[in-house]
Motif scaffolding. Structure first.
Motif, mmCIF file in Angstrom:
data_model
loop_
_atom_site.group_PDB
_atom_site.id
_atom_site.type_symbol
_atom_site.label_atom_id
_atom_site.label_comp_id
_atom_site.label_asym_id
_atom_site.label_seq_id
_atom_site.Cartn_x
_atom_site.Cartn_y
_atom_site.Cartn_z
ATOM 1 N N GLU A 140 0.974 -1.199 0.089
ATOM 2 C CA GLU A 140 -0.209 0.179 -0.064
ATOM 3 C C GLU A 140 0.733 1.178 -0.015
ATOM 4 N N SER A 141 0.359 2.229 -0.727
ATOM 5 C CA SER A 141 1.337 3.616 -0.695
ATOM 6 C C SER A 141 1.357 4.106 0.605
ATOM 7 N N ALA A 142 0.226 4.054 1.559
ATOM 8 C CA ALA A 142 0.366 4.729 2.522
ATOM 9 C C ALA A 142 1.434 3.944 3.515
ATOM 10 N N GLU A 143 1.634 2.718 3.456
ATOM 11 C CA GLU A 143 2.530 1.880 4.239
ATOM 12 C C GLU A 143 4.004 2.313 3.713
ATOM 13 N N LEU A 144 4.113 2.374 2.318
ATOM 14 C CA LEU A 144 5.499 2.757 1.876
ATOM 15 C C LEU A 144 5.701 4.326 2.257
ATOM 16 N N LEU A 145 4.674 5.239 2.136
ATOM 17 C CA LEU A 145 5.196 6.491 2.726
ATOM 18 C C LEU A 145 5.430 6.604 4.229
ATOM 19 N N GLY A 146 4.659 5.867 4.930
ATOM 20 C CA GLY A 146 4.788 5.913 6.297
ATOM 21 C C GLY A 146 6.089 5.193 6.897
ATOM 22 N N LEU A 147 6.655 4.124 6.398
ATOM 23 C CA LEU A 147 7.572 3.481 6.985
ATOM 24 C C LEU A 147 8.878 3.900 6.290
ATOM 25 N N SER A 148 8.898 4.717 5.107
ATOM 26 C CA SER A 148 9.826 5.439 4.595
ATOM 27 C C SER A 148 10.183 6.808 5.494
ATOM 28 N N GLY A 149 9.113 7.319 6.101
ATOM 29 C CA GLY A 149 9.020 8.777 6.546
ATOM 30 C C GLY A 149 9.000 9.713 6.004
ATOM 31 N N PHE A 150 8.766 9.602 4.402
ATOM 32 C CA PHE A 150 8.226 10.744 3.465
ATOM 33 C C PHE A 150 6.932 11.144 3.753
ATOM 34 N N ALA A 151 6.014 10.549 4.626
ATOM 35 C CA ALA A 151 4.673 10.773 4.926
ATOM 36 C C ALA A 151 4.770 11.979 5.918
ATOM 37 N N PHE A 152 5.836 11.993 6.541
ATOM 38 C CA PHE A 152 6.064 12.816 7.680
ATOM 39 C C PHE A 152 7.086 14.086 7.397
ATOM 40 N N ARG A 153 7.794 13.955 6.389
ATOM 41 C CA ARG A 153 8.955 14.952 6.029
ATOM 42 C C ARG A 153 8.402 16.234 5.313
ATOM 43 N N MET A 154 9.215 17.254 5.640
ATOM 44 C CA MET A 154 9.051 18.596 5.294
ATOM 45 C C MET A 154 10.295 19.274 5.193
ATOM 46 N N LEU A 155 10.623 19.780 4.033
ATOM 47 C CA LEU A 155 11.916 20.481 3.771
ATOM 48 C C LEU A 155 11.537 21.583 2.985
ATOM 49 N N ILE A 156 12.140 22.941 3.231
ATOM 50 C CA ILE A 156 11.878 24.103 2.482
ATOM 51 C C ILE A 156 13.493 24.743 2.307
ATOM 52 N N SER A 157 13.458 25.208 1.155
ATOM 53 C CA SER A 157 14.897 25.881 0.852
ATOM 54 C C SER A 157 14.789 27.174 1.810
ATOM 55 N N ASP A 158 16.157 27.687 1.960
ATOM 56 C CA ASP A 158 16.249 28.827 2.876
ATOM 57 C C ASP A 158 16.065 29.951 1.852
ATOM 58 N N LYS A 159 16.330 29.789 0.444
ATOM 59 C CA LYS A 159 16.398 30.997 -0.576
ATOM 60 C C LYS A 159 14.993 31.516 -0.948
ATOM 61 N N THR A 160 13.941 30.362 -1.254
ATOM 62 C CA THR A 160 12.643 30.754 -1.758
ATOM 63 C C THR A 160 11.971 29.221 -1.928
ATOM 64 N N THR A 161 10.857 29.431 -2.390
ATOM 65 C CA THR A 161 9.903 28.167 -2.522
ATOM 66 C C THR A 161 10.584 27.581 -3.928
ATOM 67 N N PHE A 162 11.515 26.942 -3.812
ATOM 68 C CA PHE A 162 12.183 26.153 -4.740
ATOM 69 C C PHE A 162 11.605 24.802 -4.680
ATOM 70 N N ALA A 163 11.214 24.026 -5.682
ATOM 71 C CA ALA A 163 10.840 22.776 -5.321
ATOM 72 C C ALA A 163 12.083 21.546 -5.275
ATOM 73 N N ASP A 164 13.346 22.201 -5.340
ATOM 74 C CA ASP A 164 14.373 21.199 -5.361
ATOM 75 C C ASP A 164 14.440 20.563 -3.775
ATOM 76 N N CYS A 165 13.644 21.060 -2.713
ATOM 77 C CA CYS A 165 13.796 20.502 -1.595
ATOM 78 C C CYS A 165 13.209 19.378 -1.280
ATOM 79 N N ILE A 166 12.281 18.992 -2.419
ATOM 80 C CA ILE A 166 11.745 17.532 -2.125
ATOM 81 C C ILE A 166 12.770 16.721 -2.403
ATOM 82 N N TYR A 167 13.653 16.904 -3.196
ATOM 83 C CA TYR A 167 14.573 15.775 -3.497
ATOM 84 C C TYR A 167 15.870 15.738 -2.738
#
Length: 601
Positions: A276-303
């Motif tokens: 299940e996608s929920a299981e994979l996101l939860g176990l990997s930690g990506f369901a709870f992850r939050m990262l934001i660039s200090d420069k601006t709202t660049f999408a690169d922080c997802i990676y």
């Protein structure tokens, strides 16, 4: 209205249009200097035709102009930070194009292009015995002459180097087919023009340029292979194979925007281990992850995370070991530098990647691959390679925007500036007969507890990921919300990145929804389960607040700038989401405390 008045009116409209274009160019250049790759793309799209016109005017050759413009745009991308006056972007770009054109025209000395073999100075006594229509004959005589000179003169270094050059050319020519070799000889040996060659073969001039370009690429790669000892079997023969795996359907209900997890889910389903996608996101930690660039709202922080370590540890937890092939190309603009800066520098040769792909697919397993040619609105995403064809020199792979997948050439795979391929194998201990139900339940509880502890740790760590590159900084956890809010309420003269904000909102909103689903199914009991369910409800509400943001700023490729009013609305939704997520973390801490109490009983 008189003709003079009409002319004056048209001139005024033209002036206003040019002024608006100049203002837009300056705005995009300023954003590009801040690292906004989407703004740079819009900037180049606006001026590419002018750059092509300049290059073609200097060279008189439309095909050479294309190469010049490509080189100039790469240099502009790398040097945009050196542009002191952003209102002068167009003259600055013109200078780069002019310099690149002059460099291209100077190559080869008086020949302006490639130096003909005759210019290497074959002695007159030898020239009569050469069959000038046979490239092998020319190379044989050149090699023999260089060897004789090396033996007879006091300073043989130059002759030896020349001999090595001729031998290398001779050794790599077998990579060309008959037609490619004939065109190569006509262009580089007989020095015929592309128009003349086209007339000889009754082809278009454009096709001749394609053949010449392809031959250059083949010879360059073959030269690298020879230098590294990566030679084919005797006679130049290789075993030509092809294979295409049938991937299972991957419905929209299973797909998630975080393609790192989404492709892992599809990869596991392809080998019969559907999760299940929920299981994979939860176990990997990506369901709870939050990262934001200090420069601006660049999408690169997802990676921005340790790709190698995360893939290895996560797959090991699921019962798989990982074989990795990774690197970054030298002398190539590398995207997502903060994530791949620790990758080794590698050469763009097919033999370094294609055998890896063949081996995995021959074993019935797709290859996990980072694709920098993803279709719009994406810039790059993880995908699965699920087929190869040696005859067509291509692979088949998934694309987030193309349900039927797409095809890439072997050359494209080798030239990917970010090399990241992985194959998986089941760990032997996980192939044993399943343990008792109680043992399986205990293992599931242990994994769930670990993921929750990881979520708490991430939420409280404002610097969970630190690149070595000093100018790249990212804020994580609950502090990331504050960083994001500050970006939305920053100086109106420097608005947040609109494209990145849309992708961040869509990705994180979906992740929080899956966090809620995951927590509703963790194998806890009693008070621990009650706190997990309360956390689930809080994450659901955080996801809804982020969903409002996403609906207002949909994810798409656009140079549109967010208005101050839009930014303020989004900031309010972020404040709501942060409050709900902070409450969720509080409940998770209580759930962990309860689990500790149960262990001590």
């Amino acid at each position: 209205m008189s003709s003079r008045e009409i002319s004056s009116s048209v001139s005024a409209v033209t002036d206003r249009g040019e002024a608006a274009e100049a203002d837009r160019s300056q705005m995009l250049a300023e954003r590009a200097q801040l690292g906004d790759t989407e703004a740079f793309g819009e900037l180049i799209g606006q001026h590419r035709s002018k750059a092509k016109m300049w290059a073609e005017r200097m060279t008189g050759d439309p095909h050479m102009a294309d190469d010049i413009v490509q080189d100039a745009l790469i240099r502009a991308f790398l040097q945009i930070g050196s542009l002191h006056d952003t209102s002068r972007f167009l003259p600055w770009l013109h200078k780069i194009v002019r310099n690149q054109a002059n460099m291209r025209l100077r190559r080869g000395g008086p020949y302006k292009r490639e130096k003909p073999f005759a210019a290497f100075g074959l002695p007159e006594s030898e020239a009569g015995s050469v069959e000038w229509d046979d490239l092998d004959s020319v190379l044989f005589h050149l090699t023999r002459t260089a060897a004789n000179e090396a033996n007879n003169v006091h300073n043989p270094e130059e002759s030896l180097m020349r001999k090595e050059l001729y031998e290398t050319i001779h050794s790599v020519l077998h990579c060309l087919n008959r037609k490619e070799r004939d065109i190569f000889e006509a262009c580089f040996f007989k020095q015929l023009s592309p128009d003349e060659i086209a007339a000889m073969y009754q082809m278009t001039t454009g096709s001749i340029y394609t053949y010449i370009h392809r031959s250059r690429q083949k010879l360059r790669q073959e030269h690298i292979r020879v230098s590294l000892g990566l030679l084919p079997d005797k006679g130049g023969k290789t075993l030509v194979k092809s294979k295409l795996l049938q991937l299972p359907e991957w419905p929209a209900s299973d797909a998630v925007m975080l393609s790192f997890v989404d492709r892992i889910g599809h990869l596991l389903a392809a080998i019969g281990d559907r999760r299940e996608s929920a299981e994979l996101l939860g176990l990997s930690g990506f369901a709870f992850r939050m990262l934001i660039s200090d420069k601006t709202t660049f999408a690169d922080c997802i990676y921005m995370f340790d790709w190698r370590q995360k893939l290895r540890t996560f797959m090991k937890e699921l019962g798989y070991e990982v074989s990795l092939l990774c690197g970054q190309l030298a002398d190539s603009p590398v995207p997502l530098l903060g994530a791949v800066e620790r990758f080794p520098v590698v050469l763009p040769i097919e033999e370094a990647v294609i055998p890896f792909i063949r081996k995995a697919i021959d074993a019935g397993k797709p290859v996990f691959y980072f694709d920098t040619t993803a279709s719009r609105p994406y810039v790059h995403e993880w995908s699965l390679i699920y087929g190869y064809d040696d005859e067509k020199q291509s692979v088949r792979l998934t694309d987030v925007m193309k349900p039927d997948g797409k095809t890439l050439a072997y050359e494209d795979i080798a030239n990917n500036p970010v090399r990241f391929l992985a194959s998986i194998n089941r760990i032997e201990e996980h192939e044993k007969p399943p343990a008792s139900r109680s043992a399986r339940d205990a293992a599931r509880r242990h994994m769930a507890e670990g993921s929750i502890r990881q979520a708490i740790e991430h939420a409280k760590n404002p610097r969970a990921y630190r690149p070595m590159t000093v100018y790249l900084l990212y804020t994580s956890g609950l502090s990331a919300y504050e960083r994001w809010i500050r970006h939305m309420r920053s100086d109106p003269a420097i608005p947040p990145n609109r494209y990145g904000a849309g992708q961040l909102a869509a990705s994180y909103a979906q992740a929080r929804t899956y966090a809620a689903r995951y927590l509703r199914n963790v194998p806890f009991q009693g008070e621990a389960m009650r706190f997990a369910l309360l956390a689930s409800e809080a994450y659901e509400q955080a996801g809804e607040a982020l969903g409002e943001f996403s609906a207002a700023v949909p994810f798409m490729r656009s140079a549109e700038v967010l208005s101050p009013e839009q930014c303020e609305k989004c900031a309010v939704w972020l404040e709501q989401a942060k409050a709900f997520e902070a409450a969720a973390i509080g409940y998770l801490e209580k759930a962990v405390d309860q689990l500790e109490k149960e262990k001590s009983l």
